[in-house]
Design a protein around this motif. Structure first.
Motif, PDB file in Angstrom:
ATOM      1  N   SER A 269       0.850  -1.185   0.000  1.00 53.29           N
ATOM      2  CA  SER A 269       0.000   0.000   0.000  1.00 53.29           C
ATOM      3  C   SER A 269       0.888   1.237   0.000  1.00 53.29           C
ATOM      4  N   PHE A 270       0.260   2.373  -0.248  1.00 53.59           N
ATOM      5  CA  PHE A 270       0.975   3.642  -0.286  1.00 53.59           C
ATOM      6  C   PHE A 270       0.188   4.677   0.503  1.00 53.59           C
ATOM      7  N   THR A 271       0.913   5.548   1.183  1.00 50.62           N
ATOM      8  CA  THR A 271       0.254   6.653   1.881  1.00 50.62           C
ATOM      9  C   THR A 271      -0.190   7.683   0.845  1.00 50.62           C
ATOM     10  N   PRO A 272      -1.104   8.571   1.222  1.00 53.27           N
ATOM     11  CA  PRO A 272      -1.528   9.609   0.277  1.00 53.27           C
ATOM     12  C   PRO A 272      -0.375  10.434  -0.289  1.00 53.27           C
ATOM     13  N   LYS A 273       0.637  10.732   0.519  1.00 55.97           N
ATOM     14  CA  LYS A 273       1.778  11.503   0.010  1.00 55.97           C
ATOM     15  C   LYS A 273       2.537  10.729  -1.065  1.00 55.97           C
TER      16      LYS A 273
ATOM     17  N   VAL B 159       3.925  -0.297 -11.402  1.00 52.10           N
ATOM     18  CA  VAL B 159       3.758  -0.640  -9.995  1.00 52.10           C
ATOM     19  C   VAL B 159       3.384  -2.114  -9.920  1.00 52.10           C
ATOM     20  N   ILE B 160       4.176  -2.869  -9.196  1.00 48.41           N
ATOM     21  CA  ILE B 160       3.940  -4.301  -9.071  1.00 48.41           C
ATOM     22  C   ILE B 160       3.323  -4.574  -7.706  1.00 48.41           C
ATOM     23  N   LEU B 161       2.124  -5.145  -7.735  1.00 55.16           N
ATOM     24  CA  LEU B 161       1.417  -5.509  -6.510  1.00 55.16           C
ATOM     25  C   LEU B 161       1.120  -7.002  -6.537  1.00 55.16           C
ATOM     26  N   THR B 162       1.157  -7.644  -5.392  1.00 49.84           N
ATOM     27  CA  THR B 162       0.856  -9.061  -5.300  1.00 49.84           C
ATOM     28  C   THR B 162      -0.650  -9.250  -5.270  1.00 49.84           C
ATOM     29  N   GLY B 163      -1.161 -10.157  -6.092  1.00 52.31           N
ATOM     30  CA  GLY B 163      -2.595 -10.403  -6.067  1.00 52.31           C
ATOM     31  C   GLY B 163      -3.042 -11.338  -7.159  1.00 52.31           C
ATOM     32  N   GLN B 164      -4.318 -11.649  -7.108  1.00 49.48           N
ATOM     33  CA  GLN B 164      -4.977 -12.435  -8.141  1.00 49.48           C
ATOM     34  C   GLN B 164      -6.206 -11.657  -8.575  1.00 49.48           C
TER      35      GLN B 164
ATOM     36  N   SER C 161      -4.190  -5.093  -1.948  1.00 54.24           N
ATOM     37  CA  SER C 161      -3.550  -4.854  -3.245  1.00 54.24           C
ATOM     38  C   SER C 161      -4.571  -4.407  -4.289  1.00 54.24           C
ATOM     39  N   ARG C 162      -5.741  -5.045  -4.287  1.00 56.49           N
ATOM     40  CA  ARG C 162      -6.780  -4.688  -5.252  1.00 56.49           C
ATOM     41  C   ARG C 162      -7.264  -3.256  -5.018  1.00 56.49           C
ATOM     42  N   ASP C 163      -7.470  -2.889  -3.753  1.00 52.73           N
ATOM     43  CA  ASP C 163      -7.881  -1.515  -3.433  1.00 52.73           C
ATOM     44  C   ASP C 163      -6.820  -0.508  -3.875  1.00 52.73           C
ATOM     45  N   MET C 164      -5.551  -0.843  -3.646  1.00 49.32           N
ATOM     46  CA  MET C 164      -4.470   0.058  -4.038  1.00 49.32           C
ATOM     47  C   MET C 164      -4.404   0.175  -5.555  1.00 49.32           C
ATOM     48  N   MET C 165      -4.607  -0.922  -6.257  1.00 49.21           N
ATOM     49  CA  MET C 165      -4.618  -0.889  -7.716  1.00 49.21           C
ATOM     50  C   MET C 165      -5.743   0.036  -8.213  1.00 49.21           C
ATOM     51  N   ASN C 166      -6.908  -0.070  -7.587  1.00 43.90           N
ATOM     52  CA  ASN C 166      -8.031   0.797  -7.968  1.00 43.90           C
ATOM     53  C   ASN C 166      -7.705   2.269  -7.730  1.00 43.90           C
ATOM     54  N   ARG C 167      -7.053   2.562  -6.603  1.00 43.87           N
ATOM     55  CA  ARG C 167      -6.676   3.960  -6.322  1.00 43.87           C
ATOM     56  C   ARG C 167      -5.688   4.482  -7.357  1.00 43.87           C
ATOM     57  N   LEU C 168      -4.710   3.653  -7.691  1.00 46.12           N
ATOM     58  CA  LEU C 168      -3.730   4.061  -8.702  1.00 46.12           C
ATOM     59  C   LEU C 168      -4.403   4.281 -10.059  1.00 46.12           C
ATOM     60  N   GLU C 169      -5.315   3.397 -10.425  1.00 48.10           N
ATOM     61  CA  GLU C 169      -6.034   3.552 -11.692  1.00 48.10           C
ATOM     62  C   GLU C 169      -6.883   4.817 -11.698  1.00 48.10           C
ATOM     63  N   GLN C 170      -7.528   5.137 -10.577  1.00 46.34           N
ATOM     64  CA  GLN C 170      -8.331   6.359 -10.486  1.00 46.34           C
ATOM     65  C   GLN C 170      -7.460   7.606 -10.651  1.00 46.34           C
ATOM     66  N   ARG C 171      -6.305   7.589 -10.031  1.00 46.21           N
ATOM     67  CA  ARG C 171      -5.388   8.730 -10.167  1.00 46.21           C
ATOM     68  C   ARG C 171      -4.884   8.858 -11.595  1.00 46.21           C
ATOM     69  N   ALA C 172      -4.608   7.736 -12.238  1.00 47.15           N
ATOM     70  CA  ALA C 172      -4.157   7.765 -13.637  1.00 47.15           C
ATOM     71  C   ALA C 172      -5.267   8.335 -14.534  1.00 47.15           C
ATOM     72  N   GLU C 173      -6.496   7.890 -14.317  1.00 43.24           N
ATOM     73  CA  GLU C 173      -7.621   8.404 -15.098  1.00 43.24           C
ATOM     74  C   GLU C 173      -7.796   9.903 -14.884  1.00 43.24           C
ATOM     75  N   ARG C 174      -7.651  10.337 -13.630  1.00 42.24           N
ATOM     76  CA  ARG C 174      -7.799  11.763 -13.317  1.00 42.24           C
ATOM     77  C   ARG C 174      -6.784  12.619 -14.074  1.00 42.24           C
ATOM     78  N   LYS C 175      -5.604  12.053 -14.327  1.00 44.30           N
ATOM     79  CA  LYS C 175      -4.548  12.774 -15.055  1.00 44.30           C
ATOM     80  C   LYS C 175      -4.504  12.401 -16.526  1.00 44.30           C
ATOM     81  N   ASN C 176      -5.517  11.643 -16.981  1.00 44.79           N
ATOM     82  CA  ASN C 176      -5.578  11.195 -18.376  1.00 44.79           C
ATOM     83  C   ASN C 176      -4.347  10.404 -18.802  1.00 44.79           C
ATOM     84  N   CYS C 177      -3.903   9.520 -17.917  1.00 46.99           N
ATOM     85  CA  CYS C 177      -2.754   8.663 -18.200  1.00 46.99           C
ATOM     86  C   CYS C 177      -3.226   7.217 -18.264  1.00 46.99           C
ATOM     87  N   SER C 178      -2.565   6.440 -19.102  1.00 47.68           N
ATOM     88  CA  SER C 178      -2.933   5.024 -19.176  1.00 47.68           C
ATOM     89  C   SER C 178      -2.257   4.253 -18.062  1.00 47.68           C
TER      90      SER C 178
END
Length: 189
Positions: A132-136, A153-158, A172-189
């Motif tokens: 996981s990652f802190t907000p900062k 970013v490599i996270l362990t999961g299925q 890991s799944r929650d963190m992946m979702n947060r990272l994807e949301q941030r990428a979408e917010r910045k229009n990044c793949s």
């Protein structure tokens, strides 16, 4: 930071924060309500040190504690404890302002410098070994997404884990979702 000019202030680490907090707690002992008399307790200073470190990692400022105390639901003990911590944290922030950079504030300095860094532009970043990652840290990764060639970013999961296995990989799944949301917010793949 050396490339973008962000290393001009003196870095204060956990031990430096501990020493500064000890001085602040002794100086402010008369203003403390719930923690009055704790100025000689190394354990109390260490607890406050840990708490301030965590508050900083989650982008919480002293005013946030004041707001929480106001919403404490009529629990005067909790409100007074939060007010004491807010006082100590606020004094700490005033003491370091313009003189020192707290180790927990380093990530923000990095995130702010990413857009000005030629080293970052065109570079590939690989992040592994974290669950996981802190907000900062997420803020820093978000900036890297915008300015670097790619961020991996490599996270362990299925992906399709269910039941007990699904619970194992929820973080890991929650963190992946947060990272994807941030990428979408910045229009990044």
């Amino acid at each position: 930071l050396s490339e973008t000019g962000g290393v001009t202030r003196t870095h204060i680490d956990r031990l430096g924060r501990h020493m500064l907090l000890s001085r602040i707690i002794r100086r402010e002992r008369e203003r403390l309500r719930m923690f009055q008399g704790m100025e000689r307790s190394g354990t109390f200073v260490e607890m406050v040190n840990d708490l301030i470190s965590e508050l900083k990692q989650y982008n919480a400022v002293p005013e946030d504690l004041e707001a929480i105390a106001e919403k404490s639901g009529g629990n005067p003990i909790l409100a007074q404890k939060l007010e004491d911590i807010r006082l100590i944290y606020s004094c700490y922030e005033k003491e370091i302002a313009g003189k020192y950079v707290d180790s927990e504030d380093y990530m923000k300095l990095l995130a702010d410098a990413v857009s000005r860094s030629e080293l970052v532009k065109g570079a590939s970043f690989w992040v592994t070994g974290f669950h996981s990652f802190t907000p900062k840290t997420l803020d820093l990764l978000e900036e890297l997404l915008v300015y670097a060639a790619d961020v991996n970013v490599i996270l362990t999961g299925q992906e399709k884990a269910t039941g007990r296995d699904g619970d194992l990989f929820r973080l890991s799944r929650d963190m992946m979702n947060r990272l994807e949301q941030r990428a979408e917010r910045k229009n990044c793949s």
